[in-house]
Design a protein around this motif. Structure first.
Motif, PDB file in Angstrom:
ATOM      1  N   MET A 197     166.194 142.518  61.448  1.00 35.09           N
ATOM      2  CA  MET A 197     166.599 143.115  60.188  1.00 35.09           C
ATOM      3  C   MET A 197     165.384 143.342  59.296  1.00 35.09           C
ATOM      4  N   ARG A 198     165.569 144.201  58.315  1.00 38.07           N
ATOM      5  CA  ARG A 198     164.562 144.369  57.267  1.00 38.07           C
ATOM      6  C   ARG A 198     164.915 143.386  56.148  1.00 38.07           C
ATOM      7  N   VAL A 199     164.039 142.420  55.913  1.00 39.18           N
ATOM      8  CA  VAL A 199     164.312 141.348  54.954  1.00 39.18           C
ATOM      9  C   VAL A 199     163.337 141.454  53.792  1.00 39.18           C
ATOM     10  N   PHE A 200     163.879 141.481  52.601  1.00 40.77           N
ATOM     11  CA  PHE A 200     163.077 141.554  51.376  1.00 40.77           C
ATOM     12  C   PHE A 200     163.076 140.168  50.741  1.00 40.77           C
ATOM     13  N   VAL A 201     161.913 139.512  50.715  1.00 37.95           N
ATOM     14  CA  VAL A 201     161.808 138.161  50.143  1.00 37.95           C
ATOM     15  C   VAL A 201     161.144 138.265  48.772  1.00 37.95           C
ATOM     16  N   ALA A 202     161.941 138.163  47.734  1.00 37.83           N
ATOM     17  CA  ALA A 202     161.418 138.168  46.366  1.00 37.83           C
ATOM     18  C   ALA A 202     160.882 136.780  46.059  1.00 37.83           C
ATOM     19  N   GLY A 203     159.601 136.710  45.760  1.00 34.57           N
ATOM     20  CA  GLY A 203     158.977 135.402  45.572  1.00 34.57           C
ATOM     21  C   GLY A 203     158.431 134.850  46.871  1.00 34.57           C
ATOM     22  N   GLY A 204     157.939 135.726  47.723  1.00 34.20           N
ATOM     23  CA  GLY A 204     157.478 135.301  49.048  1.00 34.20           C
ATOM     24  C   GLY A 204     156.224 134.464  49.046  1.00 34.20           C
ATOM     25  N   ALA A 205     155.457 134.488  47.935  1.00 31.53           N
ATOM     26  CA  ALA A 205     154.231 133.692  47.873  1.00 31.53           C
ATOM     27  C   ALA A 205     154.457 132.318  47.275  1.00 31.53           C
ATOM     28  N   GLY A 206     155.698 131.985  46.950  1.00 33.46           N
ATOM     29  CA  GLY A 206     156.008 130.671  46.401  1.00 33.46           C
ATOM     30  C   GLY A 206     155.956 129.588  47.460  1.00 33.46           C
ATOM     31  N   VAL A 207     156.170 128.352  47.020  1.00 32.98           N
ATOM     32  CA  VAL A 207     156.013 127.213  47.930  1.00 32.98           C
ATOM     33  C   VAL A 207     156.982 127.283  49.110  1.00 32.98           C
ATOM     34  N   LEU A 208     158.198 127.766  48.893  1.00 36.08           N
ATOM     35  CA  LEU A 208     159.132 127.923  50.005  1.00 36.08           C
ATOM     36  C   LEU A 208     158.915 129.244  50.722  1.00 36.08           C
ATOM     37  N   GLY A 209     158.622 130.296  49.968  1.00 35.06           N
ATOM     38  CA  GLY A 209     158.395 131.598  50.587  1.00 35.06           C
ATOM     39  C   GLY A 209     157.305 131.567  51.637  1.00 35.06           C
ATOM     40  N   ARG A 210     156.265 130.755  51.390  1.00 29.27           N
ATOM     41  CA  ARG A 210     155.151 130.673  52.340  1.00 29.27           C
ATOM     42  C   ARG A 210     155.560 130.005  53.652  1.00 29.27           C
ATOM     43  N   ARG A 211     156.646 129.252  53.657  1.00 34.13           N
ATOM     44  CA  ARG A 211     157.175 128.670  54.904  1.00 34.13           C
ATOM     45  C   ARG A 211     158.263 129.567  55.500  1.00 34.13           C
ATOM     46  N   LEU A 212     158.957 130.314  54.638  1.00 35.17           N
ATOM     47  CA  LEU A 212     160.063 131.160  55.086  1.00 35.17           C
ATOM     48  C   LEU A 212     159.582 132.425  55.780  1.00 35.17           C
ATOM     49  N   VAL A 213     158.606 133.114  55.185  1.00 32.67           N
ATOM     50  CA  VAL A 213     158.145 134.393  55.741  1.00 32.67           C
ATOM     51  C   VAL A 213     157.720 134.263  57.206  1.00 32.67           C
ATOM     52  N   PRO A 214     156.887 133.281  57.582  1.00 26.84           N
ATOM     53  CA  PRO A 214     156.497 133.177  58.995  1.00 26.84           C
ATOM     54  C   PRO A 214     157.670 132.925  59.929  1.00 26.84           C
ATOM     55  N   GLN A 215     158.672 132.156  59.473  1.00 24.52           N
ATOM     56  CA  GLN A 215     159.830 131.911  60.333  1.00 24.52           C
ATOM     57  C   GLN A 215     160.623 133.192  60.558  1.00 24.52           C
ATOM     58  N   LEU A 216     160.763 134.005  59.526  1.00 24.11           N
ATOM     59  CA  LEU A 216     161.473 135.280  59.670  1.00 24.11           C
ATOM     60  C   LEU A 216     160.712 136.211  60.611  1.00 24.11           C
ATOM     61  N   VAL A 217     159.393 136.287  60.431  1.00 25.82           N
ATOM     62  CA  VAL A 217     158.569 137.150  61.277  1.00 25.82           C
ATOM     63  C   VAL A 217     158.632 136.700  62.733  1.00 25.82           C
ATOM     64  N   GLU A 218     158.574 135.396  62.948  1.00 29.33           N
ATOM     65  CA  GLU A 218     158.608 134.854  64.309  1.00 29.33           C
ATOM     66  C   GLU A 218     159.908 135.211  65.028  1.00 29.33           C
ATOM     67  N   ARG A 219     160.983 135.354  64.243  1.00 31.06           N
ATOM     68  CA  ARG A 219     162.279 135.678  64.846  1.00 31.06           C
ATOM     69  C   ARG A 219     162.510 137.192  64.919  1.00 31.06           C
ATOM     70  N   GLY A 220     161.445 137.965  64.677  1.00 32.26           N
ATOM     71  CA  GLY A 220     161.512 139.396  64.920  1.00 32.26           C
ATOM     72  C   GLY A 220     161.930 140.257  63.749  1.00 32.26           C
ATOM     73  N   HIS A 221     162.065 139.678  62.565  1.00 35.71           N
ATOM     74  CA  HIS A 221     162.475 140.464  61.408  1.00 35.71           C
ATOM     75  C   HIS A 221     161.273 141.155  60.764  1.00 35.71           C
ATOM     76  N   GLN A 222     161.537 142.287  60.154  1.00 37.01           N
ATOM     77  CA  GLN A 222     160.522 143.029  59.408  1.00 37.01           C
ATOM     78  C   GLN A 222     160.613 142.579  57.958  1.00 37.01           C
ATOM     79  N   VAL A 223     159.564 141.952  57.451  1.00 34.35           N
ATOM     80  CA  VAL A 223     159.622 141.296  56.151  1.00 34.35           C
ATOM     81  C   VAL A 223     158.754 142.014  55.120  1.00 34.35           C
ATOM     82  N   THR A 224     159.341 142.296  53.972  1.00 35.50           N
ATOM     83  CA  THR A 224     158.601 142.702  52.782  1.00 35.50           C
ATOM     84  C   THR A 224     158.670 141.531  51.816  1.00 35.50           C
ATOM     85  N   ALA A 225     157.536 141.035  51.373  1.00 32.88           N
ATOM     86  CA  ALA A 225     157.494 139.866  50.501  1.00 32.88           C
ATOM     87  C   ALA A 225     156.772 140.217  49.207  1.00 32.88           C
ATOM     88  N   THR A 226     157.260 139.691  48.099  1.00 31.14           N
ATOM     89  CA  THR A 226     156.684 140.038  46.808  1.00 31.14           C
ATOM     90  C   THR A 226     155.933 138.875  46.181  1.00 31.14           C
TER      91      THR A 226
END
Length: 303
Positions: A1-30
C-alpha cells in the motif's frame, strides 16, 4: 500500500517507517524540519516537509502522495519532562491532536483516502475508579492531563467517527524514548511518590511500531490499547528502571511534599494511575510482542 506517515521523523515514526518499508509498502513520511529529510530517506521513505498545523500544507502533502492510508504520529514532545506544567509542555501536541487531526482527516476526505490510523495515549490515564487495569470499554480519565485529556478525546472521537483506528500507546521506551527520564533517575530526581501504588503501562517502540503495521494492513477500526503484558505500580517499575540504569534506588517522597514541587499530575500518576490491558489488540490484530514486559525491555535496553 501507499502509506502516508505524518510525523515520520518522531521517536515512533523512526521505528515505524522501516517496518512498513520492509513489508513492501511505499511510504511517504513527513517532518517539520528540512534537516531531517535525509534521515527519512535513509529509512526508505519519500521525505516531505509538512506543517501539521497548516491546513494548506497538509492538504498539498497528502494530495501529492495520494496514499491508501494515513498514519497520524504527529507530536511535539521533546526536552526535559515538565509534568508540573503539563498543559504548557503539551501545548503544541494538543494542537496537533485537535487541529492537526482535523487537517489530516479533511485532506483524506478530499482525495478519498481509504483508511486512517492515529496515535492516542493509554499509559496511566484510565478512569480512576474500579480496578487498576482498564480495557478499551473503560473511559479515559477526563481530568488526568488537563487540556491534554480534552485533545485526546477529540482525536479519538473524530477518528472513530471517520471509521479509522485509534491506537492508545502506553508509555514509550526504547532508543531515544526514555533518555530524559533515565537522566533524572540517575540524578535521584525521580522519586516514588506516596505509596507508589498508581499503575502505568509501557510499550517498547518496536512493539508499538509492529502493532501499527498490523492496524494499517488489516484496516483496523476502533480503539486498541497498545501496551505490554504487565501493567504495574510505580513502586515496582521505577526501582527496576533505576537498577537497570545503574542508579541508586529512588527516594520516596510523601504526596503532600511532591504536590507543590512536581504538580498534581505527577502525584496522580504515581498514586492513582490506572494501567491498560492489551487483550483486544492481541486477539483482534494477532499482535505478538517482542518485549512482553518492561522488566525484560528495561534490562536489555540499558545493559
Amino acid at each position: 500500500m501507499r502509506v502516508f506517515v505524518a510525523g515520520g521523523a518522531g521517536v515512533l515514526g523512526r521505528r515505524l517507517v522501516p517496518q512498513l518499508v520492509e513489508r513492501g509498502h511505499q511510504v511517504t513520511a513527513t517532518t517539520t524540519s528540512t534537516a531531517k529529510l535525509g534521515l527519512l530517506k535513509q529509512l526508505g521513505a519519500e521525505a516531505v516537509v509538512m506543517d501539521g498545523l497548516d491546513a494548506r500544507s497538509v492538504g498539498e502533502a497528502v494530495a501529492h502522495a495520494r496514499p491508501d492510508v494515513i498514519v497520524h504520529q504527529m507530536t511535539a514532545i521533546s526536552g526535559k519532562p515538565d509534568i508540573k506544567h503539563f498543559d504548557r509542555w503539551f501545548a503544541v501536541t494538543n494542537r496537533l491532536r485537535t487541529e492537526g487531526t482535523d487537517h489530516l482527516l479533511a485532506a483524506a476526505q478530499a482525495i478519498g483516502v481509504a483508511h486512517f490510523v492515529a496515535q492516542s495515549y493509554g499509559a496511566w490515564n484510565g478512569i480512576r475508579e474500579g480496578g487498576w487495569v482498564k480495557s478499551e470499554e473503560d473511559p479515559l480519565d477526563p481530568t488526568s492531563t488537563g487540556k491534554g485529556a480534552e485533545a485526546i478525546r477529540h482525536l479519538e472521537d473524530v477518528v472513530v467517527q471517520a471509521g479509522g483506528a485509534v491506537l492508545r500507546y502506553g508509555a514509550f521506551y526504547g532508543p531515544g524514548a526514555t533518555d530524559d527520564q533515565v537522566e533524572l533517575v540517575r540524578k535521584r530526581q525521580y522519586p516514588v511518590v506516596g505509596n507508589g501504588g498508581g499503575y502505568s503501562s509501557w510499550v517498547h517502540l518496536d512493539d508499538a511500531a509492529s502493532a501499527t503495521v498490523l492496524a494499517v494492513e488489516q484496516q483496523a477500526k476502533g480503539v486498541f490499547n497498545i501496551v505490554d503484558d504487565e501493567p504495574a505500580p510505580a513502586r515496582e517499575w521505577l526501582p527496576h528502571l533505576a537498577a537497570c540504569a545503574g542508579a541508586k534506588r529512588p527516594m520516596r517522597v510523601p504526596a503532600w511534599l511532591a504536590r507543590p514541587v512536581a504538580g498534581q499530575v505527577a502525584v496522580m500518576m504515581m498514586t492513582e494511575g490506572r494501567g491498560f490491558s492489551n487483550a483486544k489488540a492481541k486477539r483482534e490484530l494477532g499482535w505478538r510482542l517482542r518485549y512482553p514486559s518492561w522488566r525484560q525491555g528495561f534490562k536489555e535496553g540499558l545493559a
